[in-house]
Design an enzyme around this catalytic site. Sequence first.
Site, PDB file in Angstrom:
ATOM      1  N   TYR A  12       0.650  -1.212   0.054  1.00 42.44           N
ATOM      2  CA  TYR A  12       0.119  -0.078  -0.104  1.00 42.44           C
ATOM      3  C   TYR A  12       0.934   1.258   0.088  1.00 42.44           C
ATOM      4  O   TYR A  12       0.482   2.349  -0.441  1.00 42.44           O
ATOM      5  CB  TYR A  12      -0.859   0.098   1.387  1.00 42.44           C
ATOM      6  CG  TYR A  12      -2.278  -0.517   0.983  1.00 42.44           C
ATOM      7  CD1 TYR A  12      -2.233  -2.087   0.701  1.00 42.44           C
ATOM      8  CD2 TYR A  12      -3.543  -0.143   1.230  1.00 42.44           C
ATOM      9  CE1 TYR A  12      -3.256  -2.800   0.556  1.00 42.44           C
ATOM     10  CE2 TYR A  12      -4.482  -0.880   1.045  1.00 42.44           C
ATOM     11  CZ  TYR A  12      -4.546  -2.162   0.754  1.00 42.44           C
ATOM     12  OH  TYR A  12      -5.763  -2.732   0.586  1.00 42.44           O
ATOM     13  N   LYS A  67       4.115 -15.376   2.010  1.00 45.62           N
ATOM     14  CA  LYS A  67       4.431 -16.020   0.511  1.00 45.62           C
ATOM     15  C   LYS A  67       5.953 -16.333   0.244  1.00 45.62           C
ATOM     16  O   LYS A  67       6.433 -15.900  -0.470  1.00 45.62           O
ATOM     17  CB  LYS A  67       3.804 -15.122  -0.465  1.00 45.62           C
ATOM     18  CG  LYS A  67       3.682 -15.951  -1.829  1.00 45.62           C
ATOM     19  CD  LYS A  67       2.759 -16.910  -2.141  1.00 45.62           C
ATOM     20  CE  LYS A  67       2.847 -17.519  -3.385  1.00 45.62           C
ATOM     21  NZ  LYS A  67       1.988 -18.837  -3.683  1.00 45.62           N
ATOM     22  N   ASP A  76      -1.780 -18.207  -0.070  1.00 45.92           N
ATOM     23  CA  ASP A  76      -2.684 -18.943  -1.063  1.00 45.92           C
ATOM     24  C   ASP A  76      -3.580 -20.133  -0.326  1.00 45.92           C
ATOM     25  O   ASP A  76      -4.714 -20.315  -0.551  1.00 45.92           O
ATOM     26  CB  ASP A  76      -2.163 -19.401  -2.570  1.00 45.92           C
ATOM     27  CG  ASP A  76      -1.005 -20.181  -2.536  1.00 45.92           C
ATOM     28  OD1 ASP A  76      -0.369 -20.220  -1.128  1.00 45.92           O
ATOM     29  OD2 ASP A  76      -0.308 -20.555  -3.497  1.00 45.92           O
ATOM     30  N   ASP A  88      -5.757  -7.278   3.820  1.00 44.16           N
ATOM     31  CA  ASP A  88      -7.018  -6.739   2.995  1.00 44.16           C
ATOM     32  C   ASP A  88      -7.792  -7.931   2.379  1.00 44.16           C
ATOM     33  O   ASP A  88      -9.098  -7.738   2.542  1.00 44.16           O
ATOM     34  CB  ASP A  88      -6.620  -5.813   1.872  1.00 44.16           C
ATOM     35  CG  ASP A  88      -7.643  -5.296   1.084  1.00 44.16           C
ATOM     36  OD1 ASP A  88      -8.331  -4.800   1.954  1.00 44.16           O
ATOM     37  OD2 ASP A  88      -7.630  -4.983   0.009  1.00 44.16           O
ATOM     38  N   ASP A 103     -11.783  -9.911   3.640  1.00 42.30           N
ATOM     39  CA  ASP A 103     -12.918  -9.920   3.115  1.00 42.30           C
ATOM     40  C   ASP A 103     -13.702 -11.272   2.958  1.00 42.30           C
ATOM     41  O   ASP A 103     -14.474 -11.297   3.090  1.00 42.30           O
ATOM     42  CB  ASP A 103     -13.033  -9.341   1.651  1.00 42.30           C
ATOM     43  CG  ASP A 103     -13.168  -7.537   1.560  1.00 42.30           C
ATOM     44  OD1 ASP A 103     -13.025  -6.870   2.790  1.00 42.30           O
ATOM     45  OD2 ASP A 103     -13.728  -7.147   0.666  1.00 42.30           O
TER      46      ASP A 103
HETATM   47  C1  IPM Z   1     -10.222  -2.181   4.074  1.00 41.37           C
HETATM   48  C2  IPM Z   1     -10.574  -1.344   2.631  1.00 41.37           C
HETATM   49  C3  IPM Z   1      -9.526  -0.377   2.594  1.00 41.37           C
HETATM   50  C4  IPM Z   1      -8.185  -1.106   2.237  1.00 41.37           C
HETATM   51  C5  IPM Z   1      -9.811   0.534   1.227  1.00 41.37           C
HETATM   52  C6  IPM Z   1     -11.065   1.607   1.373  1.00 41.37           C
HETATM   53  C7  IPM Z   1      -8.691   1.671   1.294  1.00 41.37           C
HETATM   54  O1  IPM Z   1     -10.689  -2.213   1.823  1.00 41.37           O
HETATM   55  O2  IPM Z   1     -10.133  -1.604   5.069  1.00 41.37           O
HETATM   56  O3  IPM Z   1      -9.815  -3.217   4.156  1.00 41.37           O
HETATM   57  O4  IPM Z   1      -7.733  -1.431   1.356  1.00 41.37           O
HETATM   58  O5  IPM Z   1      -7.479  -1.204   3.083  1.00 41.37           O
HETATM   59 MG    MG Z   2     -10.699  -4.081   2.153  1.00 41.19          MG
END
Ligand code: IPM
Ligand code: MG
Length: 363
Positions: free
Chosen positions: A141, A191, A223, A247, A251
């Site tokens: 990032y 990784k 992975d 990240d 999710d």
């Molecule tokens: C998260 C989000 C953020 C990230 C975005 C909105 C920049 O996806 O907090 O996971 O990628 O960190």
């Molecule tokens: Mg995210």
Amino acid sequence: MRFTVAVLPGDGVGPEVAAEGVRVMKRVGERFGHEFDLHYGDIGGASIDKHGLALTPETLKMCKRCDAVYLVAVGGPKWDDPLAKVRPEDGLLGLRKGLGLFANLRPVKVFPMLVDSSNLKPDVVRGVDLVFVRELTGGLYFGKPKKRWETPRGRRAVDTLAYSEREIERILRVGFEIARTRRKKLTSVDKANVLESSRLWRQIATEIASGYPDVELEHQLVDSCAMRLIQRPADFDVLVTENMFGDILTDEASMLAGSMGMLPSASLAGVPRGGVSRAFGMYEPIHGSAPRRAGQNIANPIAAILSCALMLRYSFGLLGEAEAVEGAVNRVLEEGYRTFDIMVEGMKKIGTREMGELIAERI
Ligand code: IPM
Ligand code: MG
């Protein structure tokens, strides 16, 4: 005690959901005799519209003066142009970096009464109780160079995955410390079969593990970790990851809990020891701004409310108060109340405000 909190409601469902978190904080204040001084600020798209910037120096300064930051959500289609000079997400990244919030905790706990809300089979998600510790201010990032340019043979772009020993060590320590207060199992995600930064990460993890003999450390490639997360998620306790890996995996993991509307997060500037701390931190639900749900009093405020519980625990050192909030959420779910995202047949469907009120009443 008295605490100051910067409240940044942001975009989409942010303001209505933030209001329920604030309701809960006020209730905790009354019930336990604390005072929370709230200072409101703009962030994300709301800030772009007003000031032309996703995060103004004034908002950042205000956050720095507070004991903790409560942020709900940023972003929306209105600001989505890929060529735009300013993006709502820059506000979030600016806060993370500007406030030194290197450790992002994302707990995923499947409430027993919600096993049927997940897309996965109840047998897979039952008993899931894990925490991601995601590195938040380094890696892909923020690594330099990060740019895009034209060449005679077409356009090029580069992002850089770089980590220093200090950055790796402090995030791993957060993982070990949290694991210590739980089931004492730490999965370090990397990784290392391909990336040099991951080989350094793995080596440092092994080195500092000797200082935590009570915690069992395992290394897992990112992975296969993605696979195991939906195969046998209940096996995990604490997972520690690089920024981008975290990240993506968080999710994925959020789907175990049925809805993103259930999941809180904490981003800390220090290493919590013994499961509580007085570290500076920012607290936010992991769901986004959900623009399509905005303004209808339907969004689930539970993630935002559980984020307040994390604030009580990790920035104010108030463990009993944090547990009171979590207990109240549990009770309301047990009583059968559901927002639309976790609704199943036979339960009572309610809105954002009603959910906030019921939880506050039970604290
Ligand atoms: C998260 C989000 C953020 C990230 C975005 C909105 C920049 O996806 O907090 O996971 O990628 O960190
Ligand atoms: Mg995210």
